[in-house]
Design a protein around this motif. Sequence first.
Motif, PDB file in Angstrom:
ATOM      1  N   HIS A 305       2.162   2.085 -15.415  1.00  0.00           N
ATOM      2  CA  HIS A 305       1.921   0.864 -16.188  1.00  0.00           C
ATOM      3  C   HIS A 305       2.505  -0.349 -15.475  1.00  0.00           C
ATOM      4  O   HIS A 305       1.834  -1.364 -15.268  1.00  0.00           O
ATOM      5  CB  HIS A 305       2.554   1.024 -17.579  1.00  0.00           C
ATOM      6  N   ARG A 306       3.765  -0.258 -15.070  1.00  0.00           N
ATOM      7  CA  ARG A 306       4.429  -1.390 -14.431  1.00  0.00           C
ATOM      8  C   ARG A 306       3.813  -1.695 -13.067  1.00  0.00           C
ATOM      9  O   ARG A 306       3.515  -2.842 -12.746  1.00  0.00           O
ATOM     10  CB  ARG A 306       5.927  -1.093 -14.274  1.00  0.00           C
ATOM     11  N   GLU A 307       3.611  -0.654 -12.254  1.00  0.00           N
ATOM     12  CA  GLU A 307       3.117  -0.883 -10.897  1.00  0.00           C
ATOM     13  C   GLU A 307       1.680  -1.379 -10.894  1.00  0.00           C
ATOM     14  O   GLU A 307       1.317  -2.237 -10.080  1.00  0.00           O
ATOM     15  CB  GLU A 307       3.232   0.415 -10.090  1.00  0.00           C
ATOM     16  N   PHE A 308       0.864  -0.864 -11.793  1.00  0.00           N
ATOM     17  CA  PHE A 308      -0.532  -1.289 -11.831  1.00  0.00           C
ATOM     18  C   PHE A 308      -0.661  -2.739 -12.271  1.00  0.00           C
ATOM     19  O   PHE A 308      -1.408  -3.525 -11.672  1.00  0.00           O
ATOM     20  CB  PHE A 308      -1.314  -0.373 -12.774  1.00  0.00           C
ATOM     21  N   LEU A 309       0.073  -3.130 -13.302  1.00  0.00           N
ATOM     22  CA  LEU A 309       0.009  -4.514 -13.767  1.00  0.00           C
ATOM     23  C   LEU A 309       0.618  -5.477 -12.751  1.00  0.00           C
ATOM     24  O   LEU A 309       0.286  -6.659 -12.745  1.00  0.00           O
ATOM     25  CB  LEU A 309       0.719  -4.650 -15.115  1.00  0.00           C
ATOM     26  N   ASN A 310       1.512  -4.968 -11.894  1.00  0.00           N
ATOM     27  CA  ASN A 310       2.072  -5.806 -10.840  1.00  0.00           C
ATOM     28  C   ASN A 310       1.192  -5.836  -9.597  1.00  0.00           C
ATOM     29  O   ASN A 310       1.592  -6.358  -8.558  1.00  0.00           O
ATOM     30  CB  ASN A 310       3.466  -5.310 -10.449  1.00  0.00           C
ATOM     31  N   ASN A 311      -0.014  -5.240  -9.699  1.00  0.00           N
ATOM     32  CA  ASN A 311      -0.995  -5.265  -8.613  1.00  0.00           C
ATOM     33  C   ASN A 311      -0.486  -4.545  -7.368  1.00  0.00           C
ATOM     34  O   ASN A 311      -0.815  -4.915  -6.241  1.00  0.00           O
ATOM     35  CB  ASN A 311      -1.381  -6.712  -8.261  1.00  0.00           C
ATOM     36  N   ARG A 312       0.348  -3.497  -7.562  1.00  0.00           N
ATOM     37  CA  ARG A 312       0.803  -2.708  -6.417  1.00  0.00           C
ATOM     38  C   ARG A 312      -0.383  -1.970  -5.780  1.00  0.00           C
ATOM     39  O   ARG A 312      -0.421  -1.756  -4.579  1.00  0.00           O
ATOM     40  CB  ARG A 312       1.839  -1.676  -6.863  1.00  0.00           C
ATOM     41  N   TYR A 313      -1.296  -1.528  -6.629  1.00  0.00           N
ATOM     42  CA  TYR A 313      -2.467  -0.796  -6.165  1.00  0.00           C
ATOM     43  C   TYR A 313      -3.547  -0.893  -7.232  1.00  0.00           C
ATOM     44  O   TYR A 313      -3.287  -1.336  -8.352  1.00  0.00           O
ATOM     45  CB  TYR A 313      -2.142   0.675  -5.869  1.00  0.00           C
ATOM     46  N   THR A 314      -4.759  -0.483  -6.881  1.00  0.00           N
ATOM     47  CA  THR A 314      -5.851  -0.499  -7.839  1.00  0.00           C
ATOM     48  C   THR A 314      -5.939   0.861  -8.544  1.00  0.00           C
ATOM     49  O   THR A 314      -5.221   1.807  -8.192  1.00  0.00           O
ATOM     50  CB  THR A 314      -7.179  -0.840  -7.154  1.00  0.00           C
ATOM     51  N   PHE A 315      -6.820   0.965  -9.523  1.00  0.00           N
ATOM     52  CA  PHE A 315      -6.807   2.112 -10.419  1.00  0.00           C
ATOM     53  C   PHE A 315      -7.217   3.415  -9.747  1.00  0.00           C
ATOM     54  O   PHE A 315      -6.491   4.411  -9.793  1.00  0.00           O
ATOM     55  CB  PHE A 315      -7.729   1.826 -11.610  1.00  0.00           C
ATOM     56  N   PHE A 316      -8.381   3.442  -9.111  1.00  0.00           N
ATOM     57  CA  PHE A 316      -8.936   4.708  -8.636  1.00  0.00           C
ATOM     58  C   PHE A 316      -8.162   5.329  -7.474  1.00  0.00           C
ATOM     59  O   PHE A 316      -8.070   6.562  -7.400  1.00  0.00           O
ATOM     60  CB  PHE A 316     -10.417   4.543  -8.293  1.00  0.00           C
ATOM     61  N   PRO A 317      -7.602   4.562  -6.518  1.00  0.00           N
ATOM     62  CA  PRO A 317      -6.752   5.215  -5.514  1.00  0.00           C
ATOM     63  C   PRO A 317      -5.599   5.992  -6.125  1.00  0.00           C
ATOM     64  O   PRO A 317      -5.298   7.111  -5.686  1.00  0.00           O
ATOM     65  CB  PRO A 317      -6.258   4.030  -4.665  1.00  0.00           C
ATOM     66  N   TYR A 318      -4.957   5.422  -7.150  1.00  0.00           N
ATOM     67  CA  TYR A 318      -3.870   6.143  -7.821  1.00  0.00           C
ATOM     68  C   TYR A 318      -4.411   7.375  -8.545  1.00  0.00           C
ATOM     69  O   TYR A 318      -3.820   8.464  -8.468  1.00  0.00           O
ATOM     70  CB  TYR A 318      -3.169   5.228  -8.827  1.00  0.00           C
ATOM     71  N   PHE A 319      -5.529   7.225  -9.235  1.00  0.00           N
ATOM     72  CA  PHE A 319      -6.079   8.312 -10.047  1.00  0.00           C
ATOM     73  C   PHE A 319      -6.392   9.529  -9.191  1.00  0.00           C
ATOM     74  O   PHE A 319      -5.981  10.660  -9.501  1.00  0.00           O
ATOM     75  CB  PHE A 319      -7.334   7.804 -10.763  1.00  0.00           C
ATOM     76  N   TYR A 320      -7.101   9.323  -8.078  1.00  0.00           N
ATOM     77  CA  TYR A 320      -7.499  10.457  -7.244  1.00  0.00           C
ATOM     78  C   TYR A 320      -6.331  10.989  -6.407  1.00  0.00           C
ATOM     79  O   TYR A 320      -6.280  12.194  -6.119  1.00  0.00           O
ATOM     80  CB  TYR A 320      -8.678  10.066  -6.355  1.00  0.00           C
ATOM     81  N   ALA A 321      -5.410  10.128  -6.027  1.00  0.00           N
ATOM     82  CA  ALA A 321      -4.223  10.606  -5.316  1.00  0.00           C
ATOM     83  C   ALA A 321      -3.398  11.518  -6.212  1.00  0.00           C
ATOM     84  O   ALA A 321      -2.876  12.554  -5.767  1.00  0.00           O
ATOM     85  CB  ALA A 321      -3.387   9.421  -4.838  1.00  0.00           C
ATOM     86  N   LYS A 322      -3.273  11.145  -7.476  1.00  0.00           N
ATOM     87  CA  LYS A 322      -2.515  11.961  -8.422  1.00  0.00           C
ATOM     88  C   LYS A 322      -3.181  13.308  -8.629  1.00  0.00           C
ATOM     89  O   LYS A 322      -2.514  14.348  -8.713  1.00  0.00           O
ATOM     90  CB  LYS A 322      -2.405  11.201  -9.748  1.00  0.00           C
ATOM     91  N   ILE A 323      -4.511  13.332  -8.698  1.00  0.00           N
ATOM     92  CA  ILE A 323      -5.235  14.588  -8.880  1.00  0.00           C
ATOM     93  C   ILE A 323      -5.012  15.507  -7.682  1.00  0.00           C
ATOM     94  O   ILE A 323      -4.671  16.691  -7.830  1.00  0.00           O
ATOM     95  CB  ILE A 323      -6.738  14.318  -9.080  1.00  0.00           C
ATOM     96  N   LEU A 324      -5.206  14.981  -6.476  1.00  0.00           N
ATOM     97  CA  LEU A 324      -5.085  15.797  -5.276  1.00  0.00           C
ATOM     98  C   LEU A 324      -3.651  16.250  -5.023  1.00  0.00           C
ATOM     99  O   LEU A 324      -3.422  17.251  -4.339  1.00  0.00           O
ATOM    100  CB  LEU A 324      -5.603  15.022  -4.059  1.00  0.00           C
ATOM    101  N   ALA A 325      -2.686  15.521  -5.549  1.00  0.00           N
ATOM    102  CA  ALA A 325      -1.286  15.920  -5.366  1.00  0.00           C
ATOM    103  C   ALA A 325      -0.871  17.010  -6.346  1.00  0.00           C
ATOM    104  O   ALA A 325      -0.078  17.888  -5.997  1.00  0.00           O
ATOM    105  CB  ALA A 325      -0.376  14.709  -5.506  1.00  0.00           C
TER     106      ALA A 325
END
Length: 492
Positions: A305-325
């Motif tokens: 929540h904090r990192e996304f709203l701070n524009n650290r990264y966009t939504f889908f890179p985080y989503f798929y990285a989390k899945i593959l990890a």
Amino acid sequence: MSVEMARDRLHTGKDSGNLFFHTLHSFASAGDGDGNNLRGSFNAGRLSAIVGPSGAGKSTLLNILSGLKKPSNESILLINGEKVEDIVQLLGMEKCLHNHVEKLSGGERKRLAIGEELITNPPVMIFDEPTSGLDSVSTVQVVRHLKDLARSGRTVICVIHQPSSFVLELFDDIYVLSDGQCLYNGSVEDIVPRFQEAGFLCPQYYNRADFILEVASQQRQGNRELLLVKARDGVKTQQSIANSLSSLNISRNGMTPDGSKDDLQLIESFSHPLSRWKQFYILLSRAYLCNHREPVNPSESKIFHREFLNNRYTFFPYFYAKILADLPILLICSFATLIPAYYMSGQPTESYKVFFVSALIFLLTVNAFFCGCAVGIIFGVQMGIFILPSISLLMVMYSGFLISYNLIPSYLKPLSYLSFVRYYFEGLLQTIYGFDREDLDCEGVSCFFRSPKKILENLAIDETNYVWDFVGSFIWIVALKLITIFALRRQY
């Protein structure tokens, strides 16, 4: 206090970086005070402090301005910004480059946290009590580095709780809150004369920070209404605010009249210095490192929540990285049980059957992963612990495992098609006992289940449904994935 925020970013040249906000309705703190049309501005190149007694609404205002708090009424936030110099040099962290975080001092950790926010080169930086827990020396160091950030062209805003006289001198501007209302918004040098005009006299050699807090908490006598009027008149008039709203074409619900941008789309539309593939690679590396250090991962919802709203990264890179990890760990656990059980129970060893069984177990693991994510996001971790077993029980009940399909009442049979466990159970049995498998070995006098076809008939499983079992599995995975994405985007 609560405000609805419609946000936009404007890039208008090297004099950019100013931030102006305004609540069109009420802005009331958690206390008994009634706020009204709170507004203010923070200027680029100047270090600004937000001060006020406990319960005045400092942190809530910060959360609303940064987008971390979901609002209810309406406001406008205007932001302009541009680039600055190297992060490490700016924060004086050269000597700490090769140190682990656990070995950093309190002040260095604060500067590291600031450096994390600088990665995406934000034009506006907002800090909630960045000096809390630090000694006086570390406090001065952190504030001086924040001042350097402001001098580089950014708008830097901090909530400061009871600063010392020396620390207050380091700030350029100050915003004083009292019961959800603004008492003062301007330079630090002008605050004593302004308060004096309203009848609040600051004793000689008295800490101005303590004096401000005493006035804000109504411990000193004076004309408080005059301060409120001057604070309102010192920012922007109602007409200029209306013009700003008109130029941004923002409606009351925080969207443009044609519905082209919502809050999340605005965040995702902000420029990011890294490509999505680069974001994905970095996030995947971080996720694997976290899994290696702590296999039982804690909930990351607040961090995301904090990192996304701070524009650290966009939504889908985080989503798929989390899945593959996370999926490899689940797959290892699944196959660590499957492989010994499969061969120890004397199941067929033909390569195609082993492949189909493995494929179904893989799909079941992915399905269970998305089901857990969806339930956890929608209901929360604590409620999910109770809800997920209930859902799993219903899925197993109508899968054909506990009750054969032909024994399920006709009015309940449609529920079996809504059970994703059915497709895996049915597919596994067809793979093991179907495809013209030879009769099983049996040493008894009478072996009714010697024939694999008899086993499938007894369980009311039709061998022609094998392809549809794979199709049903994929449909459930896609559906749960979409639910997970929708729930995550809607929540954050």
